[in-house]
Design a protein around this motif. Structure first.
Motif, PDB file in Angstrom:
ATOM      1  N   GLY A  63     -13.975 -60.949 -43.582  1.00  0.00           N
ATOM      2  CA  GLY A  63     -14.565 -60.145 -44.650  1.00  0.00           C
ATOM      3  C   GLY A  63     -15.449 -59.079 -44.030  1.00  0.00           C
ATOM      4  O   GLY A  63     -16.192 -59.368 -43.086  1.00  0.00           O
ATOM      5  N   VAL A  64     -15.353 -57.859 -44.527  1.00  0.00           N
ATOM      6  CA  VAL A  64     -16.095 -56.738 -43.941  1.00  0.00           C
ATOM      7  C   VAL A  64     -16.999 -56.080 -44.983  1.00  0.00           C
ATOM      8  O   VAL A  64     -16.564 -55.776 -46.103  1.00  0.00           O
ATOM      9  N   LEU A  65     -18.258 -55.870 -44.614  1.00  0.00           N
ATOM     10  CA  LEU A  65     -19.183 -55.062 -45.402  1.00  0.00           C
ATOM     11  C   LEU A  65     -19.456 -53.796 -44.608  1.00  0.00           C
ATOM     12  O   LEU A  65     -19.820 -53.866 -43.431  1.00  0.00           O
ATOM     13  N   TYR A  66     -19.248 -52.623 -45.242  1.00  0.00           N
ATOM     14  CA  TYR A  66     -19.507 -51.383 -44.506  1.00  0.00           C
ATOM     15  C   TYR A  66     -20.122 -50.332 -45.411  1.00  0.00           C
ATOM     16  O   TYR A  66     -19.930 -50.337 -46.634  1.00  0.00           O
ATOM     17  N   GLN A  67     -20.886 -49.434 -44.799  1.00  0.00           N
ATOM     18  CA  GLN A  67     -21.518 -48.339 -45.532  1.00  0.00           C
ATOM     19  C   GLN A  67     -20.459 -47.282 -45.823  1.00  0.00           C
ATOM     20  O   GLN A  67     -19.703 -46.899 -44.926  1.00  0.00           O
ATOM     21  N   GLY A 127     -12.691 -48.840 -35.771  1.00  0.00           N
ATOM     22  CA  GLY A 127     -12.680 -49.524 -34.478  1.00  0.00           C
ATOM     23  C   GLY A 127     -12.249 -50.972 -34.624  1.00  0.00           C
ATOM     24  O   GLY A 127     -11.485 -51.493 -33.808  1.00  0.00           O
ATOM     25  N   LEU A 128     -12.727 -51.635 -35.686  1.00  0.00           N
ATOM     26  CA  LEU A 128     -12.348 -53.031 -35.927  1.00  0.00           C
ATOM     27  C   LEU A 128     -10.850 -53.151 -36.163  1.00  0.00           C
ATOM     28  O   LEU A 128     -10.176 -54.011 -35.573  1.00  0.00           O
ATOM     29  N   MET A 151      -5.628 -59.918 -40.898  1.00  0.00           N
ATOM     30  CA  MET A 151      -6.661 -60.958 -40.890  1.00  0.00           C
ATOM     31  C   MET A 151      -7.833 -60.559 -41.783  1.00  0.00           C
ATOM     32  O   MET A 151      -8.604 -61.412 -42.225  1.00  0.00           O
ATOM     33  N   ILE A 152      -7.976 -59.262 -42.056  1.00  0.00           N
ATOM     34  CA  ILE A 152      -9.027 -58.800 -42.964  1.00  0.00           C
ATOM     35  C   ILE A 152      -8.570 -59.094 -44.395  1.00  0.00           C
ATOM     36  O   ILE A 152      -7.604 -58.512 -44.890  1.00  0.00           O
ATOM     37  N   ALA A 206     -13.525 -64.319 -51.566  1.00  0.00           N
ATOM     38  CA  ALA A 206     -12.220 -63.988 -50.984  1.00  0.00           C
ATOM     39  C   ALA A 206     -11.785 -65.004 -49.935  1.00  0.00           C
ATOM     40  O   ALA A 206     -10.683 -64.917 -49.394  1.00  0.00           O
ATOM     41  N   GLY A 207     -12.669 -65.954 -49.623  1.00  0.00           N
ATOM     42  CA  GLY A 207     -12.331 -66.993 -48.662  1.00  0.00           C
ATOM     43  C   GLY A 207     -12.574 -66.605 -47.212  1.00  0.00           C
ATOM     44  O   GLY A 207     -12.086 -67.275 -46.288  1.00  0.00           O
ATOM     45  N   ALA A 208     -13.342 -65.547 -46.996  1.00  0.00           N
ATOM     46  CA  ALA A 208     -13.608 -65.098 -45.618  1.00  0.00           C
ATOM     47  C   ALA A 208     -14.442 -66.125 -44.855  1.00  0.00           C
ATOM     48  O   ALA A 208     -15.430 -66.642 -45.387  1.00  0.00           O
ATOM     49  N   ASP A 209     -14.022 -66.417 -43.632  1.00  0.00           N
ATOM     50  CA  ASP A 209     -14.795 -67.333 -42.782  1.00  0.00           C
ATOM     51  C   ASP A 209     -15.338 -66.629 -41.538  1.00  0.00           C
ATOM     52  O   ASP A 209     -15.983 -67.234 -40.694  1.00  0.00           O
ATOM     53  N   VAL A 210     -15.048 -65.327 -41.417  1.00  0.00           N
ATOM     54  CA  VAL A 210     -15.661 -64.461 -40.408  1.00  0.00           C
ATOM     55  C   VAL A 210     -16.195 -63.240 -41.151  1.00  0.00           C
ATOM     56  O   VAL A 210     -15.478 -62.616 -41.939  1.00  0.00           O
ATOM     57  N   PHE A 211     -17.464 -62.921 -40.917  1.00  0.00           N
ATOM     58  CA  PHE A 211     -18.125 -61.817 -41.611  1.00  0.00           C
ATOM     59  C   PHE A 211     -18.486 -60.739 -40.595  1.00  0.00           C
ATOM     60  O   PHE A 211     -19.259 -60.979 -39.673  1.00  0.00           O
ATOM     61  N   VAL A 212     -17.919 -59.551 -40.762  1.00  0.00           N
ATOM     62  CA  VAL A 212     -18.258 -58.408 -39.911  1.00  0.00           C
ATOM     63  C   VAL A 212     -19.144 -57.480 -40.740  1.00  0.00           C
ATOM     64  O   VAL A 212     -18.688 -56.869 -41.710  1.00  0.00           O
TER      65      VAL A 212
END
Length: 408
Positions: A180-184, A195-196, A206-207, A230-236
């Motif tokens: 799961g990604v949070l971005y500005q 980049g990710l 995977m996102i 969303a079931g994300a288990d990795v948070f970027v």
């Protein structure tokens, strides 16, 4: 009589030329607007107010460092006149302040102005005016474009390269991750996100969820709830300190415990981790290229001892747990180095030439092995970083120093 007047006119003209020549020879060197025998005017724009105001200590540290340089005699006998304005992290205000610095204050250059959106707003103007926009305080990849923007140069590692490092780590250690990604929602956040995705390559699926936020939002709590759902288990987490602290707190409150990767621009203990809570922040992974003065291993380090002595004398009220104070100290040294290398040729063109001619330059405050290198075709001074994990009340580095050139 006409002949006498002519001879007097010729004598007057000759005297004028002689005086002009004498004045030119009296000067120490070559100058553009903003530099003289006694002064170098440096402009700066910082968010002393607004959503990114936690970065304002960078400008305060730089002002203190230039005061130190002036007290020690200046640069080749010239004192630095550091003029720093507030833009509130608002691009239209940045444009206004840049014009004021260039056209009214007549600075030689603008140094380390902060933020991707603010610097993007003035990049074309600075290049049109041929005024150095030097060592901008943002890691956007776009600052390394000497062909199209020869008057703009970055300083810190690029955002894209940083998230590529995270992607490689995730692929190796969390091969089945749901990210799961949070971005500005601006150039800053999108650069990190690119980049990710580039780093994940064929595994970009995977996102599972992307959440963007605006800097005008009072809170990003709903975005964190959506990522958990969303079931994300990795948070970027690609956010500035104010929102990064909110994200960490909200994740704890809703008992969401993913593997958490936090962009380096929000890794400050005082600006992000402490407000979020140390208990809530354990195990977060980030990246760094600077020494952490709060890390016991640097207690006797000459760089950190010099940094503390500098703060004691010139910025005693500084929060020494704030990584941005080390950042300001390191980038100000780089600016002084370039100006010293200019010697008595303080033209804007020579400033850029010297900035683009650094080879294995070592700055006090950078991690061992991290060196500054630039050339006429490479405007990315720092391209090395090391991963770190929050443990207790400080960051613990692990792994090797990684060369993080995009595509490298």
């Amino acid at each position: 009589m006409p002949a006498i007047r002519m001879r007097l006119g010729l004598l007057s003209a000759a005297l004028t030329i002689a005086l002009a020549s004498t004045s030119a020879f009296a000067q120490k060197g070559q100058y553009d607007i903003g530099a003289t025998d006694t002064e170098i005017k440096i402009g700066n724009i910082m968010p002393y107010s607004g959503p990114a105001s936690s970065y304002s200590v960078i400008g305060k540290t730089e002002a203190a460092y230039f005061n130190k340089i002036n007290a020690e005699g200046g640069i080749n006998g010239r004192k630095i006149n550091f003029i720093s304005y507030d833009d509130g992290y608002s691009p239209p205000k940045t444009v206004e302040q840049a014009r004021k610095l260039v056209e009214s204050d007549e600075v030689l250059l603008i140094f380390n102005s902060l933020g991707t959106p603010p610097n993007s707003a003035i990049q074309k103007y600075m290049n049109l005016k041929k005024v150095p926009q030097l060592f901008v305080a943002t890691g956007a990849t776009k600052w390394n474009d000497p062909k199209d923007f020869p008057w703009t140069m970055g300083w810190q590692p690029s955002y894209q390269s940083e998230t590529q490092i995270y992607a490689k780590y995730i692929l190796k250690n969390y091969p089945n991750a749901k990210i799961g990604v949070l971005y500005q929602n601006d150039d800053y956040g999108k650069d990190y996100l690119k980049g990710l995705k580039d780093g994940l390559g064929s595994k970009v699926s995977m996102i599972v969820k992307e959440e963007s936020y605006e800097t005008t939002e009072p809170t990003i709590e709903s975005h964190i709830v959506n990522l958990k759902a969303a079931g994300a288990d990795v948070f970027v987490d690609l956010s500035i300190p104010k929102f990064a602290a909110q994200a960490i707190k909200e994740a704890a409150e809703i008992e969401w415990k993913p593997a958490h990767f936090l962009n380096s621009v929000s890794s400050s203990i005082s600006a992000t981790i402490k407000p979020a809570g140390f208990d809530n922040s354990q195990g977060i992974i980030s990246a760094t290229y600077l020494k952490d003065p709060n890390d016991p291993q640097w207690k006797s380090d000459p760089d950190i001892k010099a940094w503390n002595a500098f703060l004691d004398k010139y910025y005693p009220e500084a929060n020494r747990a704030d990584a941005f104070v080390v950042y300001g100290y390191a980038v100000a040294q780089t600016m002084v180095h370039v100006l010293k290398q200019c010697g008595n040729n303080l033209t804007r063109a020579n400033v850029m030439k010297q900035a683009a001619s650094m080879h294995d330059y070592v700055v006090a405050g950078l991690l061992p092995g991290v060196k500054i290198n630039t050339s006429a075709t490479d405007f990315a001074p720092i391209s090395q970083q090391q991963l770190m994990r929050l443990k207790g009340d400080s960051w613990e580095r692990f792994g090797d120093v990684i060369n993080s050139d995009v595509g490298g």
